[in-house]
Design a protein around this motif. Structure first.
Motif, PDB file in Angstrom:
ATOM      1  N   ASP A  17      -4.767   8.676   5.307  1.00  0.00           N
ATOM      2  CA  ASP A  17      -3.712   8.404   6.213  1.00  0.00           C
ATOM      3  C   ASP A  17      -3.913   9.128   7.565  1.00  0.00           C
ATOM      4  N   GLU A  20      -9.655   7.077   9.821  1.00  0.00           N
ATOM      5  CA  GLU A  20     -10.096   5.885   9.518  1.00  0.00           C
ATOM      6  C   GLU A  20     -11.351   5.869   8.753  1.00  0.00           C
ATOM      7  N   ASN A  83      -6.792   7.754  12.635  1.00  0.00           N
ATOM      8  CA  ASN A  83      -5.450   7.309  12.629  1.00  0.00           C
ATOM      9  C   ASN A  83      -4.482   8.073  13.414  1.00  0.00           C
ATOM     10  N   LEU A  85      -1.442   9.378  13.112  1.00  0.00           N
ATOM     11  CA  LEU A  85      -0.915  10.325  12.472  1.00  0.00           C
ATOM     12  C   LEU A  85      -1.831  11.838  12.329  1.00  0.00           C
ATOM     13  N   ARG A 144       4.995   8.611   8.635  1.00  0.00           N
ATOM     14  CA  ARG A 144       4.052   8.075   7.489  1.00  0.00           C
ATOM     15  C   ARG A 144       4.512   6.447   7.159  1.00  0.00           C
ATOM     16  N   LYS A 145       5.838   6.139   6.688  1.00  0.00           N
ATOM     17  CA  LYS A 145       6.125   4.839   6.913  1.00  0.00           C
ATOM     18  C   LYS A 145       5.777   4.039   8.164  1.00  0.00           C
ATOM     19  N   GLU A 148       2.237   3.172   8.228  1.00  0.00           N
ATOM     20  CA  GLU A 148       1.910   2.074   7.107  1.00  0.00           C
ATOM     21  C   GLU A 148       2.327   0.829   7.657  1.00  0.00           C
ATOM     22  N   TYR A 151      -0.105  -0.304  10.561  1.00  0.00           N
ATOM     23  CA  TYR A 151      -1.636  -0.784  10.082  1.00  0.00           C
ATOM     24  C   TYR A 151      -1.714  -1.672   9.217  1.00  0.00           C
TER      25      TYR A 151
END
Length: 250
Positions: A17, A20, A83, A85, A144-145, A148, A151
């Protein structure tokens, strides 16, 4: 590309997460390679050394425009692409001031030194252990969502759709993006759509497939982020235009 070697590794699942990829870029030849690096929506931590430059560590923020650069002769770079996050939960620092900018870090950052740039696999293992120790627990489920959705669609999603799904207002989302990354979410999504279009263009597909409004909008966005038209990108004379996220391993 005709003068550089490129290799990429994916992270372990625990870091997927946040990271990458790990990648290595090397130019073993006597001549430097002039390139135009186009945005790909990643934060890069780079460890590099060359015949003309001493070992150094650099953190690259997001790019929202093309950047002229060169790959030095007899150089090697090991890098970690993050990423978004990771900015809050791994790097623990905003990169808003690094939009289209680079920050030089201490040479001993994460305990990685010049002699670690001789073995890419060992570098990936060492960096992985450092990141596992640095990783913050308890990631905000909304964030997090959010990532998601961003991406998984490569930016082909509206802020309102994200807001409705994660129960976080559009205003709060844009404030978070501006404070942490230096640009609004809508701009970041456009960069991801351009990134997804780049390999399609290089394979001769000069029409939008990433939810651009129309052909004129597509051409305008391609020129904004690359400085060239789709036709010029397709021709890519002397492999001048590169996007690190889609380079082929050599």
């Amino acid at each position: 590309m005709n003068v550089v070697a490129y290799k990429v590794h994916k992270p372990i699942p625990e870091l997927a997460d946040f990271v990458e990829s790990f990648w290595m870029l090397a130019n073993p030849f006597d001549e430097e390679k002039e390139v135009v690096v186009v945005p790909d929506g990643r934060i890069d931590l780079c460890f590099s050394i060359s015949a003309t430059e001493p070992y150094h560590v650099m953190l690259a923020g997001l790019d929202s425009e093309p950047a002229c650069s060169s790959i030095a002769p007899h150089s090697v770079m090991f890098a970690i692409s993050f990423n978004l996050l990771a900015v809050e939960y791994l790097l623990d620092n905003s990169v808003s001031s690094l939009l289209n900018e680079r920050l030089v870090l201490p040479d001993n950052f994460w305990g990685i030194a010049a002699n670690d740039l001789t073995d890419f696999d060992a570098f990936c293992t060492k960096a992985t252990l450092k990141m596992l120790k640095a990783l913050k627990p308890d990631v905000d489920s909304r964030k997090r969502k959010l990532f998601e959705m961003v991406y998984s669609t490569m930016g082909a999603v509206t802020i309102q759709e994200i807001s409705d799904t994660v129960h976080w207002s559009s205003r709060q989302i844009n404030r978070y993006f501006s404070q942490q990354f230096g640009l609004p979410l809508k701009t970041y999504c456009t960069i991801l759509r351009f990134r997804a279009s780049f390999p399609q263009i290089t394979h001769g597909k000069l029409f939008p497939e990433q939810n651009f409004a129309d052909q004129a909008h597509f051409i305008r966005e391609v020129k904004k982020y690359s400085g060239a038209t789709p036709k010029e990108l397709k021709q890519n004379k002397n492999d001048r235009f590169i996007q690190f996220s889609v380079l082929k391993q050599k």
